[in-house]
Write a protein that holds these residues in place. Structure first.
Motif, PDB file in Angstrom:
ATOM      1  N   ARG A 187      54.387  98.867  33.246  1.00  0.00           N
ATOM      2  CA  ARG A 187      54.824  97.938  34.511  1.00  0.00           C
ATOM      3  C   ARG A 187      56.033  97.170  34.344  1.00  0.00           C
ATOM      4  NH1 ARG A 187      52.404 101.151  37.647  1.00  0.00           N
ATOM      5  NH2 ARG A 187      53.335  99.698  39.162  1.00  0.00           N
ATOM      6  N   ILE A 188      56.817  97.260  33.584  1.00  0.00           N
ATOM      7  CA  ILE A 188      57.906  96.497  33.281  1.00  0.00           C
ATOM      8  C   ILE A 188      59.032  97.247  33.632  1.00  0.00           C
ATOM      9  CG2 ILE A 188      59.091  95.268  31.697  1.00  0.00           C
ATOM     10  CD1 ILE A 188      56.939  94.919  29.636  1.00  0.00           C
ATOM     11  N   GLU A 200      55.734  93.885  36.773  1.00  0.00           N
ATOM     12  CA  GLU A 200      55.237  93.813  37.949  1.00  0.00           C
ATOM     13  C   GLU A 200      53.830  93.145  38.338  1.00  0.00           C
ATOM     14  OE1 GLU A 200      54.551  97.008  41.732  1.00  0.00           O
ATOM     15  OE2 GLU A 200      54.762  97.481  39.427  1.00  0.00           O
ATOM     16  N   VAL A 201      53.593  92.394  38.905  1.00  0.00           N
ATOM     17  CA  VAL A 201      52.207  91.860  39.228  1.00  0.00           C
ATOM     18  C   VAL A 201      51.923  92.097  40.884  1.00  0.00           C
ATOM     19  CG1 VAL A 201      50.434  89.912  39.068  1.00  0.00           C
ATOM     20  CG2 VAL A 201      52.001  90.219  37.027  1.00  0.00           C
ATOM     21  N   ILE A 330      46.116  98.802  40.165  1.00  0.00           N
ATOM     22  CA  ILE A 330      46.985  97.614  39.535  1.00  0.00           C
ATOM     23  C   ILE A 330      46.948  96.171  40.681  1.00  0.00           C
ATOM     24  CG2 ILE A 330      48.545  99.127  38.730  1.00  0.00           C
ATOM     25  CD1 ILE A 330      50.332  98.884  41.051  1.00  0.00           C
ATOM     26  N   HIS A 331      46.441  96.425  41.635  1.00  0.00           N
ATOM     27  CA  HIS A 331      46.248  95.496  42.644  1.00  0.00           C
ATOM     28  C   HIS A 331      45.368  94.383  42.246  1.00  0.00           C
ATOM     29  CE1 HIS A 331      48.958  98.049  44.745  1.00  0.00           C
ATOM     30  NE2 HIS A 331      49.499  97.025  45.484  1.00  0.00           N
ATOM     31  N   TRP A 332      44.405  94.980  41.701  1.00  0.00           N
ATOM     32  CA  TRP A 332      43.209  93.876  41.117  1.00  0.00           C
ATOM     33  C   TRP A 332      42.990  94.082  39.739  1.00  0.00           C
ATOM     34  CZ3 TRP A 332      42.604  97.067  45.739  1.00  0.00           C
ATOM     35  CH2 TRP A 332      41.862  98.322  45.377  1.00  0.00           C
ATOM     36  N   GLU A 333      43.747  94.648  39.153  1.00  0.00           N
ATOM     37  CA  GLU A 333      43.573  94.742  37.471  1.00  0.00           C
ATOM     38  C   GLU A 333      44.078  93.287  36.942  1.00  0.00           C
ATOM     39  OE1 GLU A 333      44.637  97.716  33.757  1.00  0.00           O
ATOM     40  OE2 GLU A 333      45.628  97.875  35.701  1.00  0.00           O
ATOM     41  N   PRO A 334      43.303  92.714  36.033  1.00  0.00           N
ATOM     42  CA  PRO A 334      43.927  91.380  35.453  1.00  0.00           C
ATOM     43  C   PRO A 334      45.102  91.707  34.904  1.00  0.00           C
ATOM     44  CG  PRO A 334      41.680  92.031  34.928  1.00  0.00           C
ATOM     45  CD  PRO A 334      42.285  93.249  35.449  1.00  0.00           C
ATOM     46  N   LEU A 338      47.488  94.266  32.544  1.00  0.00           N
ATOM     47  CA  LEU A 338      48.509  94.867  33.291  1.00  0.00           C
ATOM     48  C   LEU A 338      49.907  94.797  32.579  1.00  0.00           C
ATOM     49  CD1 LEU A 338      48.725  96.156  36.220  1.00  0.00           C
ATOM     50  CD2 LEU A 338      49.423  94.116  36.977  1.00  0.00           C
ATOM     51  N   CYS A 339      49.896  93.635  32.054  1.00  0.00           N
ATOM     52  CA  CYS A 339      51.525  93.186  31.509  1.00  0.00           C
ATOM     53  C   CYS A 339      51.501  92.831  29.968  1.00  0.00           C
ATOM     54  CB  CYS A 339      52.082  91.939  32.236  1.00  0.00           C
ATOM     55  SG  CYS A 339      52.511  92.140  33.750  1.00  0.00           S
ATOM     56  N   SER A 340      50.167  93.296  29.434  1.00  0.00           N
ATOM     57  CA  SER A 340      49.841  92.844  27.942  1.00  0.00           C
ATOM     58  C   SER A 340      50.637  91.722  27.422  1.00  0.00           C
ATOM     59  CB  SER A 340      50.458  94.316  27.439  1.00  0.00           C
ATOM     60  OG  SER A 340      49.631  95.553  27.678  1.00  0.00           O
ATOM     61  N   PRO A 341      50.234  90.435  27.675  1.00  0.00           N
ATOM     62  CA  PRO A 341      51.097  89.432  27.322  1.00  0.00           C
ATOM     63  C   PRO A 341      50.587  88.985  25.645  1.00  0.00           C
ATOM     64  CG  PRO A 341      49.144  88.582  28.513  1.00  0.00           C
ATOM     65  CD  PRO A 341      49.271  89.985  28.835  1.00  0.00           C
ATOM     66  N   CYS A 342      49.651  89.468  25.084  1.00  0.00           N
ATOM     67  CA  CYS A 342      49.446  89.476  23.775  1.00  0.00           C
ATOM     68  C   CYS A 342      50.234  90.461  23.006  1.00  0.00           C
ATOM     69  CB  CYS A 342      47.792  89.783  23.718  1.00  0.00           C
ATOM     70  SG  CYS A 342      46.678  88.652  24.363  1.00  0.00           S
TER      71      CYS A 342
END
Length: 435
Positions: A187-188, A200-201, A330-334, A338-342
């Motif tokens: 999603r990046i 993208e969020v 993706i519109h309601w996925e946490p 979605l972006c793997s910030p970990c």
């Protein structure tokens, strides 16, 4: 010590005591005082009585001093008997105003002077103006704003790291880095000219961000000229997972990585209104029909065929069902999944609640053109989803469903420092985890 102001900048002689000497041709810093009576400091060897006051200043000079006093944060420097302010040494002035403004250091009635080419306002005023008008960030994005932005981003990144250390799918995180898979960066979006990576969020300003990325990449001239379908389906932007492993690693290491988030339940309500409540040729036949068939008893044949008319409680039952008929969209996925910030350490974490100001700050950080501003228009002509409207939808749920729905997004609440709206449910139960 002696200060002499000639045609050039003031010079400092430390051989004598600090006495101000004005020559016949004043320096540029004293032009505003030409023709005005100047105050003379008392002799350095004669102590000044406590009740002795300097003569009154003309109104014009008093207004100048008040402006300078406001520029220093509203404090009035105290003058000592030598005619120098307590913090009026050249080094401290250089630290406060920068090396290019050393010639603005003046003693006696002039004191410290801010640069004349730009308005200097207190930091609190800058914050309020930036929230009211995002273009003020573009005009006033100086070193002080950069330091404040850096401190805010440090705090947000630390919260994400702490949440990742506590939870990852409900378990402790194993020590050491975890490898990246292609779906972690799918999603990046990549913008090569300004070396920007944007995750993208959906329902957090992603449509306007895609317009901005198209302008930055040179495929469009203005965000206002890009329609909704062109922004999502004709943007010609590459995603990070389209590169090989070496290209992904190099861009993650050297590019600016940005992420914008939104209050989780408010984002969920916005997605429901946009995709299932309003007519939609893709989501209603696909998700609407499956939800009605699974969670609505005695559904009509028309509803089963069209998939329209899904209620918010039915949608939440689908979302909380571990055996849901369709996967997450993706519109309601946490955002944690979605972006793997970990796994991806984002340099800039913005919030939808202050999208205009923070988006402008990010554009200035990456060196975007000065005439490019973040668009504020909305694609759908309907009421914006805010806290009040979200509460109306959440009131349709039972207390148990509200708590379970909060637990479903509790990882996002923890990582991005949003206050959970419901008291109970402090454990991550039934949620999809962080990665």
């Amino acid at each position: 010590m002696q200060v002499t102001c000639d045609q050039g900048p003031c010079t400092l002689n430390t051989s004598t005591r600090p006495i101000v000497t004005y020559v016949s041709k004043p320096s540029p810093g004293h032009r505003l005082m030409d023709g005005l009576p100047r105050r003379q400091a008392p002799p350095p060897d004669t102590p000044r009585p406590e009740d002795q006051k300097w003569e009154a200043e003309p109104p014009a000079l008093g207004q100048q001093r008040r402006r300078r006093r406001n520029a220093l944060g509203g404090t009035r420097p105290r003058l000592r008997s030598q005619g120098m302010s307590q913090r009026g040494d050249p080094k401290s002035a250089t630290r406060r105003w920068g090396a290019q403004n050393q010639e603005a250091l003046q003693f006696g009635p002039c004191r410290l002077k801010a640069p004349e080419q730009e308005e200097v306002v207190p930091l609190a005023s800058r914050r309020s103006r930036a929230q009211e008008n995002p273009q003020s960030v573009r005009r006033r994005f100086g070193p002080r704003e950069r330091r404040r932005l850096w401190a805010m981003q440090q705090e947000r990144r630390q919260l994400v790291e702490e949440a990742c250390l506590r939870y990852r799918g409900g378990d402790e995180v194993a020590p050491g880095p975890r490898p990246l898979a292609p779906h972690h960066v799918s999603r990046i979006y990549v913008e090569e000219r300004h070396r920007l990576l944007y995750c993208e969020v959906p329902k957090a300003g992603c449509s306007n961000w895609k317009r901005v990325l198209m302008v930055l990449s040179g495929s469009a001239r203005s965000p206002d000229q890009i329609g909704h379908r062109a922004a999502h389906y004709g943007n010609a932007l590459r995603r990070l997972d389209s590169f090989d492993g070496a290209g992904v690693a190099r861009r993650l290491r050297t590019y600016t990585k940005a992420l914008f988030v939104r209050e989780p339940l408010e984002r969920l309500v916005s997605a429901f209104r946009d995709k299932l409540e309003q007519p939609n040729a893709y989501y209603q036949p696909l998700f609407g029909r499956a939800i009605i068939a699974r969670y609505r008893p005695n559904a009509t044949l028309q509803a089963l065929r069209s998939g329209s008319g899904v209620t918010f409680p039915e949608f939440v039952r689908y979302l909380l069902d571990p055996r849901r008929p369709l996967g997450l969209d993706i519109h309601w996925e946490p955002v944690g999944r979605l972006c793997s910030p970990c796994l991806v350490r984002y340099d800039f974490i913005g919030r939808f609640e202050s999208l205009g100001a923070e988006a402008e700050a990010l554009l200035r950080l990456v060196g975007a053109p000065a005439n490019l501003t973040f668009p504020t228009f909305k694609d759908r002509r309907q009421e914006r989803t805010g806290p009040r409207l979200s509460r109306r939808y959440l009131a349709q749920l039972s207390a148990g469903d509200r708590r379970r729905l909060q637990n479903f997004y509790l990882a996002d609440y923890t990582m991005f420092n949003y206050a959970p709206p419901f008291r109970r449910g402090s454990e991550i139960r039934g949620g999809p985890g962080l990665v």
